[in-house]
Design a protein around this motif. Structure first.
Motif, PDB file in Angstrom:
ATOM      1  N   LYS A  68       0.770  -1.114   0.099  1.00  0.00           N
ATOM      2  CA  LYS A  68       0.113  -0.192   0.018  1.00  0.00           C
ATOM      3  C   LYS A  68       0.855   1.293  -0.010  1.00  0.00           C
ATOM      4  CE  LYS A  68      -4.026  -2.065   2.097  1.00  0.00           C
ATOM      5  NZ  LYS A  68      -5.009  -1.921   3.522  1.00  0.00           N
ATOM      6  N   GLN A 128       2.122   1.400  -3.583  1.00  0.00           N
ATOM      7  CA  GLN A 128       1.186   2.205  -4.600  1.00  0.00           C
ATOM      8  C   GLN A 128       1.046   3.565  -4.424  1.00  0.00           C
ATOM      9  OE1 GLN A 128      -1.993  -0.603  -3.012  1.00  0.00           O
ATOM     10  NE2 GLN A 128      -1.748  -1.862  -4.803  1.00  0.00           N
ATOM     11  N   LYS A 181       1.532   6.424  -7.103  1.00  0.00           N
ATOM     12  CA  LYS A 181       0.333   7.137  -7.662  1.00  0.00           C
ATOM     13  C   LYS A 181       0.987   8.872  -7.494  1.00  0.00           C
ATOM     14  CE  LYS A 181      -4.388   8.512  -6.540  1.00  0.00           C
ATOM     15  NZ  LYS A 181      -5.435   8.098  -5.831  1.00  0.00           N
ATOM     16  N   LYS A 207      -3.863   4.234 -12.804  1.00  0.00           N
ATOM     17  CA  LYS A 207      -4.332   3.162 -12.174  1.00  0.00           C
ATOM     18  C   LYS A 207      -4.114   1.679 -12.409  1.00  0.00           C
ATOM     19  CE  LYS A 207      -8.852   1.360 -10.330  1.00  0.00           C
ATOM     20  NZ  LYS A 207     -10.202   1.474 -10.186  1.00  0.00           N
ATOM     21  N   ASN A 208      -4.001   1.634 -13.833  1.00  0.00           N
ATOM     22  CA  ASN A 208      -3.817   0.484 -14.535  1.00  0.00           C
ATOM     23  C   ASN A 208      -2.489   0.016 -14.235  1.00  0.00           C
ATOM     24  OD1 ASN A 208      -6.608  -0.105 -15.615  1.00  0.00           O
ATOM     25  ND2 ASN A 208      -6.014   1.042 -17.623  1.00  0.00           N
ATOM     26  N   GLU A 214      -1.627  -1.047 -10.654  1.00  0.00           N
ATOM     27  CA  GLU A 214      -2.254  -2.303 -10.645  1.00  0.00           C
ATOM     28  C   GLU A 214      -1.307  -3.457 -11.110  1.00  0.00           C
ATOM     29  OE1 GLU A 214      -6.355  -2.384 -12.502  1.00  0.00           O
ATOM     30  OE2 GLU A 214      -7.178  -1.475 -10.626  1.00  0.00           O
ATOM     31  N   ASN A 215      -0.765  -3.208 -12.156  1.00  0.00           N
ATOM     32  CA  ASN A 215       0.093  -4.233 -12.964  1.00  0.00           C
ATOM     33  C   ASN A 215       1.342  -4.352 -11.906  1.00  0.00           C
ATOM     34  OD1 ASN A 215      -1.376  -4.498 -15.101  1.00  0.00           O
ATOM     35  ND2 ASN A 215      -0.300  -2.942 -16.276  1.00  0.00           N
ATOM     36  N   SER A 227       1.430  -3.968  -8.792  1.00  0.00           N
ATOM     37  CA  SER A 227       1.174  -4.565  -7.478  1.00  0.00           C
ATOM     38  C   SER A 227       0.907  -6.008  -7.765  1.00  0.00           C
ATOM     39  CB  SER A 227      -0.294  -4.008  -7.050  1.00  0.00           C
ATOM     40  OG  SER A 227      -0.138  -2.389  -6.926  1.00  0.00           O
ATOM     41  N   PHE A 228       0.362  -6.622  -8.852  1.00  0.00           N
ATOM     42  CA  PHE A 228      -0.006  -7.882  -9.317  1.00  0.00           C
ATOM     43  C   PHE A 228       1.455  -8.716  -9.402  1.00  0.00           C
ATOM     44  CE2 PHE A 228      -0.368 -11.194 -12.389  1.00  0.00           C
ATOM     45  CZ  PHE A 228      -1.391 -12.009 -11.941  1.00  0.00           C
ATOM     46  N   GLU A 243       1.980  -9.176  -5.520  1.00  0.00           N
ATOM     47  CA  GLU A 243       1.094 -10.417  -5.127  1.00  0.00           C
ATOM     48  C   GLU A 243       1.299 -11.674  -5.447  1.00  0.00           C
ATOM     49  OE1 GLU A 243      -2.487  -8.336  -6.301  1.00  0.00           O
ATOM     50  OE2 GLU A 243      -2.431  -6.746  -4.891  1.00  0.00           O
ATOM     51  N   SER A 282      -7.524   1.069 -22.780  1.00  0.00           N
ATOM     52  CA  SER A 282      -7.889   1.678 -21.435  1.00  0.00           C
ATOM     53  C   SER A 282      -8.432   3.389 -21.774  1.00  0.00           C
ATOM     54  CB  SER A 282      -6.665   1.812 -20.408  1.00  0.00           C
ATOM     55  OG  SER A 282      -5.606   2.518 -21.004  1.00  0.00           O
TER      56      SER A 282
END
Length: 298
Positions: free
Chosen positions: A8, A11, A15, A22-23, A26-27, A29-30, A33, A150
């Protein structure tokens, strides 16, 4: 702090400090994860500031059996960025992926659609339905303006500057650019907007979104993929295509018809001309034609 807390924090950094979309976040972060899932699955309890090169190397070996070289290289790059952030914030003194090399991927060039194939895909749309008018306008916009998927789904009515001959596009990192819009693309957008969209019960917060689903909400990227895939099956197209294929075809056809690389770079929204050079593939016949037409000693 556990992994979630570090993620977090990372992230927020991507940002606020780097201004990424955002996309993109997310990539990034993936990738982290995916590493966390590997650790849990294998019963490895270790924090981001304690994990070492050996554990990460084992993770890389594991994903190498699941993804191709290009995806593997992307994951390694994403994790290097994460651990680089931890160093920046003084959580770590070293990057455990520093000595781990990415696999050689070469230059991957996606399939390009011929103009006849684009015509066939658009011609296969069932215009007897409201969704058909929408889908025709979307595909014409993808190809006619060279948008990312997008960018297409987030296109707003207020972004249409038809009198000036442009649309405003919000790309990666929320960077905006103006892209010329052709007469055919403009025509189909106006048909959809003025005869179909006006009858949609638009959900709150989506009033300015141009392309809507049946429920009056913004379309998802996955829905665009599905629409294109179904049309490809319908015309028995054997090429593996996606929304990005239309963008690639847009750039390639412009180049083959004499557009300069700098103009294409601006329309695609590439920060670097190098990205555009890699993105475009040139067949030898086109290069020969350029030499014959423009070299002073042809």
């Amino acid at each position: 702090m556990n992994w979630d807390s570090y993620i977090k924090s990372y992230q927020s950094y991507l940002k606020i400090e780097r201004g990424l979309s955002k996309n993109t976040i997310e990539n990034y972060s993936f990738d982290i994860e995916r590493l966390c899932l590997y650790l849990v699955t294998n019963g490895i309890e270790v924090s981001p500031i304690k994990i070492n090169e050996e554990t990460l190397q084992q993770f890389i070996y594991a994903i190498a059996t699941q993804v191709n070289a290009r995806s593997q290289a992307r994951i390694i790059s994403g994790l290097k960025s994460f651990f680089g952030y931890l160093i920046f914030e003084d959580y770590r003194n070293d990057n455990p992926l520093e000595l781990i090399e990415s696999p050689k991927t070469g230059r991957k060039l996606p399939d390009t659609l011929a103009i006849t194939e684009i015509d066939a895909l658009i011609g296969a749309i069932d215009l007897a339905t409201n969704e058909g008018e929408r889908n025709r306008a979307m595909l014409e916009t993808l190809y006619g303006c060279g948008l990312r998927v997008s960018e297409l789904v987030s296109l707003k009515i207020s972004d249409l500057f038809f009198e000036e001959g442009f649309i405003k596009v919000t790309g990666k990192g929320n960077k905006q650019r103006f892209v010329p819009v052709g007469d055919l693309c403009r025509k189909y957008i106006e048909i959809y907007k003025d005869t179909v969209r006006v009858h949609v019960n638009v959900k709150k917060g989506h009033n300015d979104i141009l392309f809507l689903n049946r429920r009056g909400s913004q379309l998802t990227r996955a829905m665009i993929f599905t629409i294109i895939k179904d049309l490809a099956v319908k015309i028995e197209l054997t090429k593996k295509i996606s929304p990005h294929t239309f963008r690639h075809s847009f750039a390639t056809h412009l180049l083959e018809n004499g557009a300069d690389l700098r103009s294409i770079q601006l329309m695609l929204g590439h920060e670097s001309i190098t990205t555009t050079e890699i993105y475009l593939h040139l067949d030898r016949s086109f290069l020969t034609e350029v030499i014959n037409n423009f070299h002073p000693r042809k």
